[in-house]
Design an enzyme around this catalytic site. Structure first.
Site, short mmCIF file in Angstrom:
data_model
loop_
_atom_site.label_atom_id
_atom_site.label_comp_id
_atom_site.label_asym_id
_atom_site.label_seq_id
_atom_site.Cartn_x
_atom_site.Cartn_y
_atom_site.Cartn_z
N CYS A 203 46.45 18.66 19.96
CA CYS A 203 46.56 19.34 21.26
C CYS A 203 47.70 18.77 22.08
CB CYS A 203 45.24 19.20 22.02
SG CYS A 203 45.29 19.88 23.68
N CYS B 267 47.08 18.41 25.89
CA CYS B 267 46.23 17.27 26.27
C CYS B 267 47.02 15.97 26.27
CB CYS B 267 45.07 17.09 25.28
SG CYS B 267 44.12 18.57 24.99
N ASP B 268 47.85 15.80 25.25
CA ASP B 268 48.36 14.46 24.96
C ASP B 268 49.86 14.27 25.13
OD1 ASP B 268 45.75 13.85 24.35
OD2 ASP B 268 45.98 14.20 22.21
#
Lengths: 409, 106
Positions: A134, A137-138
């Site tokens: 993801c 997200c990261d």
């Protein structure tokens, strides 16, 4: 178990499920959507969303999904946060992890898909430590760091482009020959022109190494079988998705060998009143727009199903008097010619017998259930039971009277 | 839950006695936002036995990396200043967090 019977229960809150909720609730159907996380599905995990019609660049996946969710709520769809763990599709009952049971007239399955894992050494242990599926997200962890992306489809190339806004360098590892990508041409062009993107061809990953954090990857050339170790701080894996349909395994639902649900164009599954939409369905293109379209179709199909079933139940099955159901179609000449005489013959019994005319095209499911294949067919019911059936040339005043004389005594 | 960041992480987590839970999250991490109410509910339930902290990694990237966190969500457990266990990514569910708390308290 609550006594409430919903019109539609939707399992899963990605764009397919949310679109079904919008259409269902807007048709004033009691609509419940059950989603285990936050609504939005995979679409909420992709930052750049630039191909949803009417929403140009600058639209984000989470933003668009927030709008879908608010839209569904504004029409009165109920959204419950829970995970469906068991389903009785014939009986239209779903059971959740927290032990709640919900009943419905129809079910729309929208469980979606999740990124496929590689299952190579190091992958599992280093999740959250540099291995990611993801980018949204990261990505910001990797500011000024070097990362690799595995895969070459739309998701891989699009997210690699996005990651270059943060990372020092992004190396895309591609299984194909040099210059060949599965991604859409526009995404390819952007990636090839991006100075931060480097390429490794004919290769895949064999191992991810690191003590506490990702330190390197072992790249395997599939042509020479040669292994090369490359230092990196992060690994983003985009090698397709798998449908989240494990909980449906023993439900009687028809799925393909990979676990995707099989439907027709009306999103109907092999079970009456059960529909499937979105990425978990066997389909050609898995995008937000096609998931949303699936949702709209399924909700409308569910609405028609409810109307058809309830109409038949009330006018035929729950009727005290004998009922002659004449299945016909205005498109079939023979049926058209015979209808006036059928109406006269049955009409002669006055209030003692009820005549229900059913267009076989608009009531295909009911027609099929009673084995109606020819036009016209008369099926006689009394107190919910089939008493007799007359087909085509067997239908005449004498044969109808023979059945009705006995029934109306 | 206590908000921890680069200024107070040392005092609140590393110098703390007993079991400390740190929820590493970020505003762009949907999974983190989804699980946050669950962690807050667990904080109500176990707050007297476990110190519950949350760390927004978006302003504390170096601190997160120093704690070997390079991806979200992560729920890490510390005891007497040392990281003793953690849950990452798909393993971060209410059931798993509660089970981990119970096993670490046992």
């Amino acid at each position: 178990m609550s006594d409430k019977i919903y019109d539609i229960i939707i399992v899963g809150g990605g764009p397919g499920g949310l679109a079904a909720a919008i259409y269902g609730a807007r048709s004033r159907l009691a609509t419940l959507l059950i989603e285990k996380g936050r609504p939005g599905g995979q679409a909420a995990t992709t930052e750049d969303m630039e191909n949803y019609p009417g929403f140009a660049r600058g639209t984000t996946g989470p933003g668009l999904m927030e709008a879908f969710t608010e839209h569904a709520k504004s029409f009165g769809a109920e959204i419950v946060r829970d995970e469906v763990v068991k389903v009785d599709l014939e009986g239209k009952v779903v059971t959740t992890k927290s032990g709640n049971t919900y009943r419905s007239k129809t079910i729309i399955l929208a469980p979606g898909a999740v990124p496929r894992t590689l299952n190579i050494p190091g992958e599992f242990a280093l999740r959250g430590k540099g291995v990611s599926y993801c980018a949204t997200c990261d990505a910001d962890f990797f500011e000024d760091l070097d990362i690799v992306v595995l895969g070459n489809g739309d998701a891989a190339v699009e997210e690699a482009n996005y990651l270059t806004k943060f990372a020092n360098s992004v190396t895309i590892i591609v299984i194909h020959d040099e210059g060949i990508l599965d991604a859409a041409p526009m995404l390819q062009e952007r990636a090839f022109n991006n100075p931060k993107i480097k390429w490794v061809w004919n290769s895949t990953l064999a191992e991810i190494k690191g003590d506490g954090l990702v330190e390197s990857v072992v790249i395997k050339n599939i042509k020479t079988n040669e292994l090369t170790e490359m230092e990196t701080n992060g690994v983003f894996i985009y090698v397709g998705t798998v449908p989240q349909t494990d909980f449906l395994k023993d439900s009687g639902l028809e799925m393909d060998s990979r676990g995707y649900i099989i439907t027709n164009e009306q999103m109907e599954t092999n079970i009456d009143g059960v529909y499937a939409v979105g990425d978990a369905r066997v389909k050609y293109l898995r995008q937000v727009i096609t998931a949303a379209a699936d949702g709209a179709i399924a909700a409308v199909a569910a609405e028609k199903y409810i109307a058809e079933e309830e109409g038949f139940r009330k006018s035929v099955l729950e009727e005290e008097r004998p009922v002659a159901v004449a299945f016909w179609s205005p498109m079939v000449q023979k049926a058209l010619e015979m209808m006036p005489s059928i109406e006269n013959t049955v009409g002669a019994y006055g209030d003692k017998v009820k005549l229900v005319k059913m267009d076989t095209y608009r009531n295909q499911r009911v027609a099929k259930r009673y084995g109606v294949t020819k036009n016209p067919t008369i099926v006689f019911f009394h107190k919910g039971e089939v008493i007799a059936t007359l087909v085509e040339d067997a239908i005449n005043e004498g044969s109808i009277r023979q059945v009705l004389d006995k029934l109306s005594k | 839950m206590i908000e921890v960041h680069k200024e107070n992480f040392e005092a609140e987590v590393l110098q703390a006695e007993g079991l400390v839970l740190v929820d590493f999250w970020g505003p762009k991490c949907e999974k983190c936002l989804a699980v946050m109410p669950d962690v807050e509910a667990l904080a109500e339930k176990y707050g007297d036995k476990v110190k519950f902290c949350k760390l927004d990694t978006s302003g504390n990237r170096r601190l997160a990396i120093s704690q070997k966190v390079l991806g979200l969500p992560v729920i890490a457990f510390y005891r007497n200043g040392e990281k003793i266990d953690e849950l990452a990514k798909d393993d971060v569910t209410k059931e798993n967090i509660e089970a981990k708390i119970l096993s670490l308290l046992a």
